[in-house]
Design a protein around this motif. Structure first.
Motif, PDB file in Angstrom:
ATOM      1  N   GLN A  27       0.854  -1.180   0.000  1.00 28.41           N
ATOM      2  CA  GLN A  27       0.000   0.000   0.000  1.00 28.41           C
ATOM      3  C   GLN A  27       0.895   1.236   0.000  1.00 28.41           C
ATOM      4  OE1 GLN A  27      -3.042   0.189   3.102  1.00 28.41           O
ATOM      5  NE2 GLN A  27      -4.398   0.766   1.439  1.00 28.41           N
ATOM      6  N   VAL A  28       0.570   2.193  -0.876  1.00 34.74           N
ATOM      7  CA  VAL A  28       1.320   3.440  -0.956  1.00 34.74           C
ATOM      8  C   VAL A  28       0.707   4.434   0.024  1.00 34.74           C
ATOM      9  CG1 VAL A  28       2.051   5.327  -2.463  1.00 34.74           C
ATOM     10  CG2 VAL A  28       1.924   2.988  -3.361  1.00 34.74           C
ATOM     11  N   GLN A  29       1.589   5.113   0.754  1.00 46.34           N
ATOM     12  CA  GLN A  29       1.156   6.075   1.763  1.00 46.34           C
ATOM     13  C   GLN A  29       1.899   7.401   1.562  1.00 46.34           C
ATOM     14  OE1 GLN A  29       2.307   3.869   5.261  1.00 46.34           O
ATOM     15  NE2 GLN A  29       0.274   2.937   5.437  1.00 46.34           N
ATOM     16  N   PRO A  46      -5.145   1.526  -3.128  1.00 46.27           N
ATOM     17  CA  PRO A  46      -5.777   0.307  -2.619  1.00 46.27           C
ATOM     18  C   PRO A  46      -4.668  -0.692  -2.282  1.00 46.27           C
ATOM     19  CG  PRO A  46      -5.860   0.352  -5.001  1.00 46.27           C
ATOM     20  CD  PRO A  46      -5.283   1.673  -4.570  1.00 46.27           C
ATOM     21  N   LEU A  47      -5.033  -1.818  -1.726  1.00 42.82           N
ATOM     22  CA  LEU A  47      -4.044  -2.881  -1.543  1.00 42.82           C
ATOM     23  C   LEU A  47      -3.627  -3.381  -2.913  1.00 42.82           C
ATOM     24  CD1 LEU A  47      -5.586  -4.881   1.425  1.00 42.82           C
ATOM     25  CD2 LEU A  47      -3.612  -3.347   1.475  1.00 42.82           C
ATOM     26  N   ILE A  48      -2.342  -3.531  -3.120  1.00 39.63           N
ATOM     27  CA  ILE A  48      -1.787  -3.961  -4.404  1.00 39.63           C
ATOM     28  C   ILE A  48      -1.089  -5.291  -4.172  1.00 39.63           C
ATOM     29  CG2 ILE A  48      -0.152  -3.389  -6.244  1.00 39.63           C
ATOM     30  CD1 ILE A  48      -0.579  -0.397  -5.309  1.00 39.63           C
ATOM     31  N   LEU A  49      -1.535  -6.327  -4.866  1.00 42.39           N
ATOM     32  CA  LEU A  49      -0.984  -7.668  -4.679  1.00 42.39           C
ATOM     33  C   LEU A  49       0.215  -7.875  -5.588  1.00 42.39           C
ATOM     34  CD1 LEU A  49      -1.211 -10.463  -3.357  1.00 42.39           C
ATOM     35  CD2 LEU A  49      -2.796 -11.090  -5.195  1.00 42.39           C
ATOM     36  N   GLY A  50       1.371  -8.200  -4.963  1.00 42.72           N
ATOM     37  CA  GLY A  50       2.581  -8.495  -5.745  1.00 42.72           C
ATOM     38  C   GLY A  50       2.376  -9.757  -6.553  1.00 42.72           C
ATOM     39  N   PRO A  51       2.946  -9.833  -7.743  1.00 43.00           N
ATOM     40  CA  PRO A  51       4.147  -9.130  -8.156  1.00 43.00           C
ATOM     41  C   PRO A  51       3.927  -7.747  -8.774  1.00 43.00           C
ATOM     42  CG  PRO A  51       3.601 -10.717  -9.851  1.00 43.00           C
ATOM     43  CD  PRO A  51       2.578 -10.872  -8.738  1.00 43.00           C
ATOM     44  N   SER A  52       2.687  -7.233  -8.809  1.00 43.07           N
ATOM     45  CA  SER A  52       2.512  -5.856  -9.285  1.00 43.07           C
ATOM     46  C   SER A  52       3.364  -4.940  -8.430  1.00 43.07           C
ATOM     47  CB  SER A  52       1.046  -5.442  -9.203  1.00 43.07           C
ATOM     48  OG  SER A  52       0.272  -6.208 -10.092  1.00 43.07           O
ATOM     49  N   TYR A  66       5.697  13.393   1.147  1.00 41.55           N
ATOM     50  CA  TYR A  66       6.596  12.256   1.227  1.00 41.55           C
ATOM     51  C   TYR A  66       5.805  10.993   0.939  1.00 41.55           C
ATOM     52  CZ  TYR A  66       9.442  15.747   3.514  1.00 41.55           C
ATOM     53  OH  TYR A  66      10.141  16.886   3.788  1.00 41.55           O
ATOM     54  N   TYR A  67       6.466  10.043   0.281  1.00 40.67           N
ATOM     55  CA  TYR A  67       5.825   8.791  -0.084  1.00 40.67           C
ATOM     56  C   TYR A  67       6.574   7.624   0.544  1.00 40.67           C
ATOM     57  CZ  TYR A  67       3.393  11.314  -3.834  1.00 40.67           C
ATOM     58  OH  TYR A  67       2.597  12.170  -4.543  1.00 40.67           O
ATOM     59  N   ARG A  68       5.827   6.564   0.810  1.00 38.82           N
ATOM     60  CA  ARG A  68       6.447   5.289   1.180  1.00 38.82           C
ATOM     61  C   ARG A  68       5.535   4.175   0.718  1.00 38.82           C
ATOM     62  NH1 ARG A  68       5.942   4.518   7.766  1.00 38.82           N
ATOM     63  NH2 ARG A  68       3.699   4.092   7.822  1.00 38.82           N
ATOM     64  N   VAL A  69       6.113   2.997   0.590  1.00 41.74           N
ATOM     65  CA  VAL A  69       5.355   1.792   0.255  1.00 41.74           C
ATOM     66  C   VAL A  69       5.422   0.899   1.483  1.00 41.74           C
ATOM     67  CG1 VAL A  69       5.146  -0.192  -1.280  1.00 41.74           C
ATOM     68  CG2 VAL A  69       5.943   2.014  -2.185  1.00 41.74           C
ATOM     69  N   ALA A  70       4.268   0.476   1.964  1.00 41.56           N
ATOM     70  CA  ALA A  70       4.195  -0.327   3.178  1.00 41.56           C
ATOM     71  C   ALA A  70       3.587  -1.690   2.874  1.00 41.56           C
ATOM     72  CB  ALA A  70       3.343   0.382   4.230  1.00 41.56           C
ATOM     73  N   VAL A  71       3.917  -2.655   3.728  1.00 39.56           N
ATOM     74  CA  VAL A  71       3.276  -3.969   3.692  1.00 39.56           C
ATOM     75  C   VAL A  71       2.384  -4.014   4.923  1.00 39.56           C
ATOM     76  CG1 VAL A  71       3.618  -6.473   3.754  1.00 39.56           C
ATOM     77  CG2 VAL A  71       5.254  -5.014   2.549  1.00 39.56           C
ATOM     78  N   PRO A  72       1.065  -3.727   4.746  1.00 46.16           N
ATOM     79  CA  PRO A  72       0.193  -3.622   5.909  1.00 46.16           C
ATOM     80  C   PRO A  72      -0.001  -4.942   6.658  1.00 46.16           C
ATOM     81  CG  PRO A  72      -1.057  -3.311   3.889  1.00 46.16           C
ATOM     82  CD  PRO A  72       0.385  -3.430   3.509  1.00 46.16           C
TER      83      PRO A  72
END
Length: 76
Positions: A27-29, A46-52, A66-72
């Motif tokens: 999820q991008v925050q 939204p929740l993005i399922l890898g491998p996307s 500021y941006y970050r990518v998190a694994v909720p």
């Protein structure tokens, strides 16, 4: 997670790319600043399922953020 590229292809759009693993959700925050304690992060994707491994914010504001990518969460 490592953000591998950030691009701004069209005026107010920002696209983030990261290294993703299959079957993990991402999820991008964003945060407006780091001066607040604790820093307030807001989910913008939204929740993005890898491998996307990308997300485009199509109406990004013109102000600094500021941006970050998190694994909720991750399935056991």
């Amino acid at each position: 997670i490592t953000v591998t590229n950030v691009s701004s292809p069209a005026g107010q759009a920002v696209t983030l790319y990261w290294n993703a693993q299959t079957n993990l959700y991402y999820q991008v925050q964003t945060a407006a600043s780091f001066t607040n304690s604790p820093v307030v992060w807001t989910n913008i994707s939204p929740l993005i399922l890898g491998p996307s491994n990308s997300y485009t914010e199509t109406n990004a504001p013109q102000t600094q953020r500021y941006y970050r990518v998190a694994v909720p969460f991750a399935w056991p």
